[in-house]
Scaffold this active site. Structure first.
Site, short mmCIF file in Angstrom:
data_model
loop_
_atom_site.label_atom_id
_atom_site.label_comp_id
_atom_site.label_asym_id
_atom_site.label_seq_id
_atom_site.Cartn_x
_atom_site.Cartn_y
_atom_site.Cartn_z
N ASP A 52 -18.42 7.84 -6.09
CA ASP A 52 -19.56 8.57 -5.79
C ASP A 52 -19.49 8.47 -4.09
O ASP A 52 -19.31 7.29 -3.64
CB ASP A 52 -20.55 7.45 -5.92
CG ASP A 52 -22.10 7.81 -5.65
OD1 ASP A 52 -22.25 8.61 -4.62
OD2 ASP A 52 -23.10 7.71 -6.37
N TYR A 110 -25.29 2.24 -7.07
CA TYR A 110 -26.74 2.94 -7.05
C TYR A 110 -27.65 2.26 -8.26
O TYR A 110 -27.13 2.42 -9.41
CB TYR A 110 -26.72 4.38 -6.77
CG TYR A 110 -28.00 5.00 -6.80
CD1 TYR A 110 -28.99 4.68 -5.74
CD2 TYR A 110 -28.62 5.87 -7.82
CE1 TYR A 110 -30.15 5.48 -5.64
CE2 TYR A 110 -29.92 6.29 -7.83
CZ TYR A 110 -30.46 6.16 -6.74
OH TYR A 110 -31.82 6.84 -6.81
N LYS A 122 -29.21 13.24 -0.45
CA LYS A 122 -29.14 12.54 0.82
C LYS A 122 -28.51 13.27 1.92
O LYS A 122 -29.10 14.20 2.60
CB LYS A 122 -28.38 11.19 0.49
CG LYS A 122 -28.63 10.68 -0.97
CD LYS A 122 -29.98 10.13 -0.73
CE LYS A 122 -30.37 9.61 -2.28
NZ LYS A 122 -29.53 8.86 -2.96
N ARG A 153 -28.12 29.37 -16.69
CA ARG A 153 -27.61 28.08 -16.96
C ARG A 153 -26.17 27.80 -16.78
O ARG A 153 -25.53 27.01 -16.13
CB ARG A 153 -28.14 27.67 -18.17
CG ARG A 153 -27.68 26.15 -18.68
CD ARG A 153 -28.41 25.30 -19.70
NE ARG A 153 -29.00 26.20 -20.55
CZ ARG A 153 -28.25 26.88 -21.80
NH1 ARG A 153 -27.08 26.83 -21.93
NH2 ARG A 153 -29.24 27.60 -22.48
C1 LIG Z 1 -29.45 8.68 -4.51
C2 LIG Z 1 -28.25 8.34 -5.09
C3 LIG Z 1 -27.65 8.50 -6.41
C4 LIG Z 1 -28.79 9.49 -7.38
O1 LIG Z 1 -28.92 10.69 -6.88
P1 LIG Z 1 -30.39 11.43 -7.04
O2 LIG Z 1 -30.13 12.79 -6.24
O3 LIG Z 1 -31.49 10.61 -6.59
O4 LIG Z 1 -30.68 11.77 -8.58
C5 LIG Z 1 -26.61 8.32 -6.79
N1 LIG Z 1 -25.54 7.66 -6.06
C6 LIG Z 1 -26.17 7.19 -4.69
C7 LIG Z 1 -25.15 6.42 -3.90
C8 LIG Z 1 -27.48 7.48 -4.37
O5 LIG Z 1 -27.79 7.20 -3.12
#
Ligand SMILES: *Cc1c(COP(=O)(O)O)cnc(C)c1O
Length: 377
Positions: free
Chosen positions: A170, A98, A195, A46
């Site tokens: 982000d 998001y 993604k 961890r």
């Molecule tokens: C999918 C997404 C998230 C969340 O991520 P997860 O891996 O699904 O927890 C956060 N920000 C954006 C822009 C996203 O597309």
């Protein structure tokens, strides 16, 4: 090193001991200590794991930071960032972030005494207006989802610097391949690596990169304390995915441009949202802060019924949430990712029932075009 080379040689290259060119998967929880309190850099997975560490060093190299951290999802990464703040602190947040980020802010962290104001961050004056004495940070995404609105990162950096606020970006949509927020002055970059970074719809993961050692240390303390770490095998999958990020991002973008230009030539489309189009209001800012415009676009077919028909007829565009994979994905935000937003608010934001969002994959673009054409017909 340039970015395409960093994707291959950044972080940790292969295995020192055996010469293996792929980082080994250290599927292990604990490590033998040579004497009490004397270990070889690892005590418990961890806290630290060599495979995860290779990935964490890789995101540092790609985002030009000093410390990177890998989490079991984008939301685990974002939740750890939000855990930096104390009861009573206030954050100014983009109003079209998001949905899961909005949910954890308004449904979880607000109960712990954090306060959030949601504003259109593409309007810096609105950000300034929302700042209060107890504001500690600004949280933004660019381009945003599903309307691909562009926020000027440098402008927000100026606003935050003057007031001692952290700027959190982000960077999921553009990835470090096209955009490096830390270089522009942001303090924290977060990614849903699920993604584009992973890119193959086979791993859920989150990454953070920062350029300040002590902030990195605080975030590692939170990562280790809260515990949402990325497992070794998933870390390895992500390293593997990242190696082809450049190839994929270039293909995503060139195919997106072709599809968008073809849609522009049609008379049955009400609106096309792509920051790479000169007519897009964010084009200038996007071109000044990123090297590319990405592989996501939205278009409006006029009504919810038509959108539903189109989605039921595409064969290569898979009806699914998520984005950034080798497969092309298609969705109707009003009915899917943004369904929890009240209809009036959706109208205000411009997320109409006929709006279709596309994540362009790496299939042959002519096949994609023909598929969309028959579906629209
Ligand atoms: C999918 C997404 C998230 C969340 O991520 P997860 O891996 O699904 O927890 C956060 N920000 C954006 C822009 C996203 O597309």
């Amino acid at each position: 090193m340039r970015i395409d080379t960093k994707l291959i040689h950044g972080g940790v290259f292969g295995d020192e001991r055996t010469g293996a060119v792929s980082v080994p998967i250290y599927q292990v929880s604990t490590y033998k200590q040579d004497a009490i309190g004397k270990h070889r850099g690892y005590e418990y997975s961890r806290t630290g794991n060599p495979t995860r560490e290779a990935l964490e060093k890789l995101i540092v190299d790609l985002e030009n930071g000093v410390r990177g951290l890998a989490f079991s999802s984008g939301m685990a990464a974002i939740s750890s960032v939000l855990s930096l703040f104390d009861q009573g602190d206030h954050l100014v947040v983009g109003d079209d972030i998001y949905g899961g980020t909005y949910r954890v802010m308004s449904g979880v962290f607000n109960r712990m005494g954090l306060d959030f104001s949601y504003v259109d961050t593409s309007r810096p004056e609105d950000v300034v207006e929302a700042i209060r004495p107890e504001t500690k940070a600004v949280y933004m995404e660019t381009p945003s989802n599903p309307l691909l609105k562009v926020t000027d990162i440098r402008k927000l950096v100026e606003i935050c610097r003057d007031r001692g606020l952290l700027l959190i970006v982000d960077n999921t949509f553009l990835t470090p391949y096209w955009q490096n927020p830390l270089d522009l002055g942001a303090d924290i970059v977060v990614h849903s690596a699920t993604k584009y970074l992973g890119g193959h719809s086979d791993v859920v993961a989150g990454l953070i990169a920062v350029k300040d050692e002590s902030l990195g240390e605080r975030l590692h303390y939170l990562q280790n304390s809260i515990g949402g770490v990325l497992p070794p095998h998933d870390s390895w999958l992500l390293i593997r995915g990242i190696k082809t990020l450049g190839l994929r991002m270039r293909q995503h973008e060139s195919s997106t441009r072709k599809l968008v230009e073809w849609l522009q030539s049609r008379s049955d489309i009400q609106g096309i949202y792509y920051p790479g189009l000169k007519e897009h209001p964010g084009f200038g800012v996007a071109a000044s802060q990123a090297r590319g415009f990405g592989g996501m676009f939205s278009f409006d077919v006029g009504s919810g019924e038509r959108a539903e028909k189109v989605l039921s007829r595409t064969k290569l565009f898979t009806l699914a949430e998520s984005l950034g994979a080798v497969e092309s994905l298609i969705s109707v935000p009003a009915r899917m990712t943004h369904a929890s937003i009240p209809p009036e608010r959706r109208q205000e934001l411009g997320i109409t029932d006929g709006l279709i969002r596309v994540s362009v994959g790496v299939e042959d673009v002519q096949d994609l075009l023909e598929d969309l054409e028959q579906a629209l017909r």
